[in-house]
Design a protein around this motif. Structure first.
Motif, PDB file in Angstrom:
ATOM      1  N   ARG A  79      60.522  -5.392  63.188  1.00 50.51           N
ATOM      2  CA  ARG A  79      60.461  -6.912  63.529  1.00 50.51           C
ATOM      3  C   ARG A  79      60.983  -7.880  62.489  1.00 50.51           C
ATOM      4  O   ARG A  79      61.675  -8.667  62.958  1.00 50.51           O
ATOM      5  N   SER A  80      61.164  -7.310  61.172  1.00 45.41           N
ATOM      6  CA  SER A  80      62.010  -8.335  60.232  1.00 45.41           C
ATOM      7  C   SER A  80      63.556  -8.182  60.679  1.00 45.41           C
ATOM      8  O   SER A  80      64.024  -9.529  60.584  1.00 45.41           O
ATOM      9  N   ARG A  94      64.272 -12.379  69.838  1.00 36.37           N
ATOM     10  CA  ARG A  94      64.000 -10.987  69.055  1.00 36.37           C
ATOM     11  C   ARG A  94      64.000  -9.774  69.855  1.00 36.37           C
ATOM     12  O   ARG A  94      64.178  -8.738  69.281  1.00 36.37           O
ATOM     13  N   SER A  95      63.445  -9.939  71.381  1.00 33.89           N
ATOM     14  CA  SER A  95      63.537  -8.698  72.007  1.00 33.89           C
ATOM     15  C   SER A  95      64.730  -8.309  72.755  1.00 33.89           C
ATOM     16  O   SER A  95      64.858  -7.520  73.459  1.00 33.89           O
ATOM     17  N   GLY A 143      64.837  -3.312  67.102  1.00 32.33           N
ATOM     18  CA  GLY A 143      63.827  -2.654  66.235  1.00 32.33           C
ATOM     19  C   GLY A 143      63.630  -1.633  66.870  1.00 32.33           C
ATOM     20  O   GLY A 143      63.021  -0.535  66.226  1.00 32.33           O
ATOM     21  N   GLU A 162      54.653  -2.617  62.443  1.00 31.27           N
ATOM     22  CA  GLU A 162      55.677  -3.744  62.213  1.00 31.27           C
ATOM     23  C   GLU A 162      57.159  -3.457  61.658  1.00 31.27           C
ATOM     24  O   GLU A 162      57.997  -4.371  61.685  1.00 31.27           O
ATOM     25  N   GLU A 199      64.839  -7.656  63.392  1.00 33.46           N
ATOM     26  CA  GLU A 199      65.007  -8.569  64.718  1.00 33.46           C
ATOM     27  C   GLU A 199      64.957 -10.020  64.440  1.00 33.46           C
ATOM     28  O   GLU A 199      65.738 -10.999  64.746  1.00 33.46           O
ATOM     29  N   GLU A 200      64.161 -10.625  63.457  1.00 38.01           N
ATOM     30  CA  GLU A 200      63.877 -11.990  63.360  1.00 38.01           C
ATOM     31  C   GLU A 200      65.130 -12.306  62.276  1.00 38.01           C
ATOM     32  O   GLU A 200      65.698 -13.356  62.487  1.00 38.01           O
TER      33      GLU A 200
END
Length: 442
Positions: free
Chosen positions: A376-377, A170-171, A299, A373, A379-380
């Motif tokens: 984050r969503s 995700r990063s 993100g 936050e 990326e996931e």
């Protein structure tokens, strides 16, 4: 492989034949035998004690006494031990490591791409010897599980991607995602031209627009189209030969609005600047870009655009999609004239990406996510939609047919042309007929 090995393998196979899939689910047929010093300690199969329990778990935790030491044991299992399970359950590979098993003999690798090979690698990383069944017995295991394999291979619904993959990737830098997505679909998109890829981008943004229209289409979650839209934007940039999408974006959005040149957009100043000059000051933007830190992750880019264009009182999907539609029209023109004037694409592609980020920021704002936050969503979601393999064919390099059945009718409505109500010959023309119909007027 010794005769004892073959005997224990045979018992694991026979145990696997007793498996029954849980209602509404296609499950593998798995048997496991635990041995130590040439003696069988336990024989189990999937679901023997409780529906859904894995064979290794049943053998280790339910067939053996809690105080029974099995350190140094050999486990024969017809299917590669799993590496991921829904909490609070633990993966079988982890249990085997914790119980200090010294050797695991495996019948077949798990056909699920989220697990395939990972169980073997995890065991080996913890000094557990792994071996495979002899070819003749392995073939028998694969034959027993052919329906399960076909089910996995033909499954078109999005799989639950390994949580470890999401945690690791995700990063990932946006340019790495750009390369990864284009690698998966390089062969499939090879013969597509930029205009056909742009058409697909418009299609998936059409699905995303349900956020603004409020329309409900069965089986279609509008938020799921956001990572698809980014992936098709990546595909378009790839087809146009863009080396790094981060460079393309940073040219126009170096951490500031390209018109008022503020870190937080000021609509009044922007309007005045645009009246004086409808084009951004590219020289100043370039100068600003040299003195600012560029975002890296997806993100990071989303949060940068949130800083520039903050939603204020409520999510405004209608206005956002109105602007996105305008930008899509401008990108369509830029793609059309690209062979003659490629500079337009650099500007308009960046605008479309900015408004896609704006949509995700509206989603996060609507869902009342905390400031930290944001991103984050997205990326996931992207990790789960593009986990370094095609979710439809399970290959790292997609080999799907040009048109997938599950993509037909997900947005558009079909006229029942095969119902007998319509004369196709009267509606559609052959190329020869078209030449006659569209001849010069008299």
């Amino acid at each position: 492989m010794s005769s004892n090995d073959r005997d224990f393998i045979r018992q694991a196979i026979e145990a696997s034949k007793k498996c029954v899939s849980e209602p509404g689910k296609m499950s593998p047929m798995v048997g496991a035998v635990v041995t130590k010093d040439g003696q069988i300690l336990a024989v189990a199969y999937r679901g023997q004690k409780e529906a859904g329990d894995h064979a290794e778990f049943t053998a280790l935790e339910k067939m053996l006494q809690d105080d029974e030491t099995i350190a140094g044991a050999t486990v024969y299992t017809t299917l590669e031990p799993c590496t991921t399970r829904n909490r609070p359950k633990e993966p079988c590979a982890k249990r085997l490591i914790e119980r200090k098993v010294s050797r695991v003999v495996i019948g077949m690798l798990d056909p699920n791409p989220s697990i395939c090979g990972k169980g073997v690698r995890l065991l080996r990383d913890h000094n557990v010897q792994t071996d495979l069944f002899p070819p003749d017995l392995a073939a028998e295991v694969e034959d027993l599980n052919r329906k399960f394999r076909h089910h996995i291979e033909s499954q078109v619904a999005q799989r639950e991607v390994d949580a470890d993959f999401v945690a690791r990737y995700r990063s990932r830098d946006i340019d790495e995602w750009y390369k990864a997505a284009n690698y998966i679909y390089a062969d499939r998109n090879f013969y597509r031209d930029p205009l056909s890829i742009f058409a697909h981008l418009v299609e998936v943004i059409g699905g995303l627009s349900q956020l603004a229209s409020g329309k409900k289409k069965p089986g279609s979650a509008p938020e799921s189209f956001l990572p698809k839209a980014i992936a098709w934007w990546f595909a378009l940039c790839g087809k146009l030969g863009v080396t790094k999408v981060s460079d393309l974006l940073w040219l126009k959005f170096p951490g500031i609005c390209p018109y008022c040149q503020r870190e937080e957009h000021d609509s009044a100043i922007c309007a005045r600047v645009k009246r004086e000059n409808p084009n951004p000051s590219w020289e100043e933007l370039h100068k600003q870009g040299r003195n600012r830190k560029r975002p890296s992750r997806l993100g990071d880019w989303q949060r940068m655009f949130r800083g520039i264009y903050k939603p204020h009182h409520k999510p405004d999907f209608e206005a956002t999609f109105a602007r996105l539609t305008e930008e899509l029209g401008e990108l369509a023109e830029a793609v059309r004239v690209f062979p003659t004037a490629p500079g337009y694409v650099l500007s308009e592609a960046a605008d479309v990406f900015a408004w896609l980020m704006n949509i995700q920021n509206n989603i996060d704002f609507r869902d009342e996510r905390l400031e930290e936050e944001y991103g984050r969503s997205l990326e996931e979601q992207f990790c789960r939609a593009y986990p370094d393999y095609c979710l439809d064919c399970s290959n790292q390099r997609c080999v799907c047919p040009p048109i997938l059945e599950n993509t037909i009718g997900r947005i558009a409505h079909e006229l029942p042309l095969d119902s007998g109500l319509f004369d196709l010959g009267g509606i559609f023309m052959t190329p020869d007929k078209a030449r006659q119909v569209f001849k010069p007027p008299l």
